[in-house]
Design a protein around this motif. Structure first.
Motif, PDB file in Angstrom:
ATOM      1  N   ALA A   1      24.448  -2.394 -18.471  1.00  0.00           N
ATOM      2  CA  ALA A   1      25.489  -3.233 -17.888  1.00  0.00           C
ATOM      3  C   ALA A   1      25.739  -4.525 -18.654  1.00  0.00           C
ATOM      4  O   ALA A   1      26.865  -5.038 -18.654  1.00  0.00           O
ATOM      5  CB  ALA A   1      25.130  -3.547 -16.430  1.00  0.00           C
ATOM      6  N   VAL A   2      24.725  -5.083 -19.297  1.00  0.00           N
ATOM      7  CA  VAL A   2      24.885  -6.327 -20.057  1.00  0.00           C
ATOM      8  C   VAL A   2      24.856  -5.980 -21.542  1.00  0.00           C
ATOM      9  O   VAL A   2      23.866  -5.452 -22.044  1.00  0.00           O
ATOM     10  CB  VAL A   2      23.776  -7.339 -19.721  1.00  0.00           C
ATOM     11  N   SER A   3      25.925  -6.288 -22.236  1.00  0.00           N
ATOM     12  CA  SER A   3      26.040  -5.898 -23.645  1.00  0.00           C
ATOM     13  C   SER A   3      25.138  -6.746 -24.541  1.00  0.00           C
ATOM     14  O   SER A   3      24.742  -7.867 -24.192  1.00  0.00           O
ATOM     15  CB  SER A   3      27.487  -6.041 -24.113  1.00  0.00           C
ATOM     16  N   LEU A   4      24.828  -6.199 -25.723  1.00  0.00           N
ATOM     17  CA  LEU A   4      24.042  -6.929 -26.712  1.00  0.00           C
ATOM     18  C   LEU A   4      24.754  -8.220 -27.108  1.00  0.00           C
ATOM     19  O   LEU A   4      24.107  -9.258 -27.311  1.00  0.00           O
ATOM     20  CB  LEU A   4      23.816  -6.049 -27.942  1.00  0.00           C
ATOM     21  N   GLU A   5      26.078  -8.167 -27.210  1.00  0.00           N
ATOM     22  CA  GLU A   5      26.833  -9.357 -27.593  1.00  0.00           C
ATOM     23  C   GLU A   5      26.630 -10.479 -26.578  1.00  0.00           C
ATOM     24  O   GLU A   5      26.454 -11.647 -26.957  1.00  0.00           O
ATOM     25  CB  GLU A   5      28.324  -9.015 -27.712  1.00  0.00           C
ATOM     26  N   ARG A   6      26.637 -10.131 -25.290  1.00  0.00           N
ATOM     27  CA  ARG A   6      26.439 -11.151 -24.254  1.00  0.00           C
ATOM     28  C   ARG A   6      25.014 -11.698 -24.301  1.00  0.00           C
ATOM     29  O   ARG A   6      24.801 -12.896 -24.116  1.00  0.00           O
ATOM     30  CB  ARG A   6      26.748 -10.570 -22.877  1.00  0.00           C
ATOM     31  N   LEU A   7      24.040 -10.823 -24.545  1.00  0.00           N
ATOM     32  CA  LEU A   7      22.656 -11.290 -24.664  1.00  0.00           C
ATOM     33  C   LEU A   7      22.524 -12.290 -25.810  1.00  0.00           C
ATOM     34  O   LEU A   7      21.881 -13.329 -25.676  1.00  0.00           O
ATOM     35  CB  LEU A   7      21.721 -10.102 -24.898  1.00  0.00           C
ATOM     36  N   ARG A   8      23.147 -11.957 -26.950  1.00  0.00           N
ATOM     37  CA  ARG A   8      23.027 -12.818 -28.133  1.00  0.00           C
ATOM     38  C   ARG A   8      23.800 -14.124 -27.984  1.00  0.00           C
ATOM     39  O   ARG A   8      23.544 -15.078 -28.720  1.00  0.00           O
ATOM     40  CB  ARG A   8      23.481 -12.052 -29.377  1.00  0.00           C
ATOM     41  N   GLU A   9      24.734 -14.192 -27.047  1.00  0.00           N
ATOM     42  CA  GLU A   9      25.381 -15.465 -26.774  1.00  0.00           C
ATOM     43  C   GLU A   9      24.388 -16.461 -26.178  1.00  0.00           C
ATOM     44  O   GLU A   9      24.537 -17.669 -26.333  1.00  0.00           O
ATOM     45  CB  GLU A   9      26.554 -15.269 -25.805  1.00  0.00           C
ATOM     46  N   VAL A  10      23.362 -15.934 -25.493  1.00  0.00           N
ATOM     47  CA  VAL A  10      22.343 -16.783 -24.869  1.00  0.00           C
ATOM     48  C   VAL A  10      21.130 -16.937 -25.784  1.00  0.00           C
ATOM     49  O   VAL A  10      20.623 -18.032 -25.994  1.00  0.00           O
ATOM     50  CB  VAL A  10      21.921 -16.201 -23.500  1.00  0.00           C
ATOM     51  N   VAL A  11      20.645 -15.801 -26.327  1.00  0.00           N
ATOM     52  CA  VAL A  11      19.508 -15.796 -27.246  1.00  0.00           C
ATOM     53  C   VAL A  11      19.953 -15.052 -28.508  1.00  0.00           C
ATOM     54  O   VAL A  11      19.918 -13.823 -28.558  1.00  0.00           O
ATOM     55  CB  VAL A  11      18.275 -15.119 -26.624  1.00  0.00           C
ATOM     56  N   PRO A  12      20.389 -15.769 -29.534  1.00  0.00           N
ATOM     57  CA  PRO A  12      20.985 -15.125 -30.716  1.00  0.00           C
ATOM     58  C   PRO A  12      20.076 -14.128 -31.429  1.00  0.00           C
ATOM     59  O   PRO A  12      20.569 -13.201 -32.077  1.00  0.00           O
ATOM     60  CB  PRO A  12      21.314 -16.310 -31.626  1.00  0.00           C
ATOM     61  N   GLY A  13      18.764 -14.283 -31.345  1.00  0.00           N
ATOM     62  CA  GLY A  13      17.868 -13.430 -32.118  1.00  0.00           C
ATOM     63  C   GLY A  13      17.444 -12.140 -31.454  1.00  0.00           C
ATOM     64  O   GLY A  13      16.558 -11.442 -31.969  1.00  0.00           O
ATOM     65  N   VAL A  14      18.055 -11.753 -30.331  1.00  0.00           N
ATOM     66  CA  VAL A  14      17.676 -10.503 -29.666  1.00  0.00           C
ATOM     67  C   VAL A  14      17.908  -9.315 -30.592  1.00  0.00           C
ATOM     68  O   VAL A  14      18.977  -9.178 -31.197  1.00  0.00           O
ATOM     69  CB  VAL A  14      18.485 -10.312 -28.366  1.00  0.00           C
ATOM     70  N   LEU A  15      16.895  -8.450 -30.718  1.00  0.00           N
ATOM     71  CA  LEU A  15      17.016  -7.252 -31.542  1.00  0.00           C
ATOM     72  C   LEU A  15      17.754  -6.162 -30.789  1.00  0.00           C
ATOM     73  O   LEU A  15      17.651  -6.051 -29.568  1.00  0.00           O
ATOM     74  CB  LEU A  15      15.627  -6.742 -31.937  1.00  0.00           C
ATOM     75  N   ASP A  16      18.486  -5.326 -31.520  1.00  0.00           N
ATOM     76  CA  ASP A  16      19.178  -4.220 -30.870  1.00  0.00           C
ATOM     77  C   ASP A  16      18.210  -3.084 -30.582  1.00  0.00           C
ATOM     78  O   ASP A  16      16.999  -3.193 -30.830  1.00  0.00           O
ATOM     79  CB  ASP A  16      20.378  -3.757 -31.699  1.00  0.00           C
ATOM     80  N   ILE A  17      18.715  -1.975 -30.074  1.00  0.00           N
ATOM     81  CA  ILE A  17      17.866  -0.886 -29.617  1.00  0.00           C
ATOM     82  C   ILE A  17      17.119  -0.216 -30.773  1.00  0.00           C
ATOM     83  O   ILE A  17      16.076   0.418 -30.577  1.00  0.00           O
ATOM     84  CB  ILE A  17      18.700   0.143 -28.819  1.00  0.00           C
ATOM     85  N   GLN A  18      17.627  -0.361 -31.997  1.00  0.00           N
ATOM     86  CA  GLN A  18      16.932   0.152 -33.181  1.00  0.00           C
ATOM     87  C   GLN A  18      15.956  -0.868 -33.766  1.00  0.00           C
ATOM     88  O   GLN A  18      15.304  -0.599 -34.776  1.00  0.00           O
ATOM     89  CB  GLN A  18      17.933   0.563 -34.263  1.00  0.00           C
ATOM     90  N   GLY A  19      15.892  -2.038 -33.154  1.00  0.00           N
ATOM     91  CA  GLY A  19      15.009  -3.081 -33.657  1.00  0.00           C
ATOM     92  C   GLY A  19      15.633  -3.939 -34.736  1.00  0.00           C
ATOM     93  O   GLY A  19      14.922  -4.655 -35.453  1.00  0.00           O
TER      94      GLY A  19
END
Length: 269
Positions: free
Chosen positions: A202-220
Motif C-alpha cells: 500500500a505504501v510505495s517505495l517513492e513515498r518511503l524514500r520521501e521520509v527516509v531517502p536511504g530505504v533499500l528496495d525489495i532487491q536490496g
C-alpha cells in the motif's frame, strides 16, 4: 457458535465489538476489517490462540503473523532497538498500510511462531479495527483467508473460507474502501540499517524514500546515486539562487533606506 455483525449499523457494531472482545479473552479467533483487507485476529500473548489462528488459515509456525497495535506509544513496549529512521516511518505512515519488522522485546511472554526474535508491527487506519484494538490491546493478525486463496475483502468472503473456525465476524463493507484490488501493507525490515522493503504494497517505495531517502528496495538496491546527486545539485542551485537573490535584495534595501539609516544613527527617531 459463529456470529456475524453488521458494523455499518451502530447497534450491531457495539454488540459485535463486545462479542469480539469476549472471544479474544476466551482465546478464540475473530475476523474484522482493516484499511487493507480483512484480517483474522487472536490474542498475541496467547500461544493457544495464535495456534488456532494458524490452524484456521492452514499455515505453519514458519509463517508467524504480524501484530496490530492501537497506538504509536505501544511500539517501544513490544520492540527494541528502534532506529530513528524506523521511528520516522512509523510516525509518517501510522496509522496506515506500512508494517515494520523489529527485534521483539526479549521480556515479552509470547509465541507467534518461528520469528527468530522479531515482530512485525502495524497500526491500521480503520475505525472498526481501531475500536477493537482499543478494547483488546495488541492482536496477532493475518489476512482472513485460507493459505493459498485470495485475501477476503468482506467478512462474507472470509466466512466462506474460514467458516466455524472463527467465533465472530465483523462486517464493515468492502476493503480497501477505494479501489477493487486487495492491497496488502508494505513490509519494511527495520531490524538493521539501512531499512529494506521486503514486500511491496500500500505504501510505495517513492513515498518511503520521501521520509527516509536511504530505504533499500525489495532487491536490496539503494537509490540511484545519479538521482541523489541530481536532487542535491538542484537543492544547491536553488540555495545559491536564493542566496544571490537575498544579497541583491539587501543591497537594494540598503540603497533605498540609506537616509533612514543615517537618521537613526544620528538619533532622530
Amino acid at each position: 457458535m459463529t456470529t456475524t455483525y453488521n458494523c455499518t449499523a451502530d447497534d450491531e457494531r457495539t454488540a459485535g465489538l463486545a462479542h469480539a472482545r469476549r472471544a479474544i479473552l476466551e482465546k478464540k479467533c475473530v475476523v474484522f476489517p482493516t484499511d487493507t483487507v480483512y484480517g483474522i485476529a487472536a490474542d498475541a500473548f496467547s500461544p493457544q490462540a495464535v495456534t488456532m489462528l494458524l490452524v484456521s488459515k492452514g499455515r505453519g509456525r514458519n509463517m508467524p503473523p504480524p501484530v496490530l497495535i492501537p497506538r504509536l506509544n505501544a511500539l517501544d513496549g513490544l520492540a527494541t532497538d528502534v532506529s530513528a529512521e524506523a521511528r520516522q516511518l512509523a510516525e509518517a505512515f501510522w496509522p496506515g498500510g506500512l508494517t515494520l519488522i523489529f527485534h521483539a522485546q526479549p521480556s515479552l511472554d509470547w509465541d507467534l511462531g518461528e520469528t527468530k526474535g522479531t515482530v512485525a508491527l502495524r497500526i491500521p487506519a480503520d475505525e472498526v479495527a481501531q475500536d477493537l484494538l482499543t478494547l483488546t490491546g495488541p492482536l496477532a493478525v493475518s489476512s482472513a483467508n485460507r493459505t493459498g486463496q485470495a485475501p477476503a475483502q468482506t467478512a462474507f468472503e472470509a466466512r466462506s473460507q474460514l467458516a466455524e473456525s472463527v467465533e465472530v465476524y465483523l462486517e464493515g463493507g468492502f476493503r480497501p474502501v477505494e479501489g477493487t484490488g486487495a492491497l496488502p501493507s508494505t513490509i519494511v525490515d527495520a531490524t538493521s540499517l539501512p531499512l529494506r522493503v521486503v514486500r511491496e504494497g500500500a505504501v510505495s517505495l517513492e513515498r518511503l524514500r520521501e521520509v527516509v531517502p536511504g530505504v533499500l528496495d525489495i532487491q536490496g538496491n539503494a537509490p540511484e546515486p545519479s538521482a541523489t546527486a541530481d536532487a542535491e545539485g538542484a537543492a544547491e542551485t536553488e540555495g545559491a539562487a536564493e542566496t544571490e537573490g537575498t544579497a541583491e535584495s539587501e543591497r537594494a534595501a540598503e540603497s533605498e533606506g540609506a537616509p533612514g539609516a543615517g537618521d537613526k544613527a544620528s538619533g532622530t527617531e
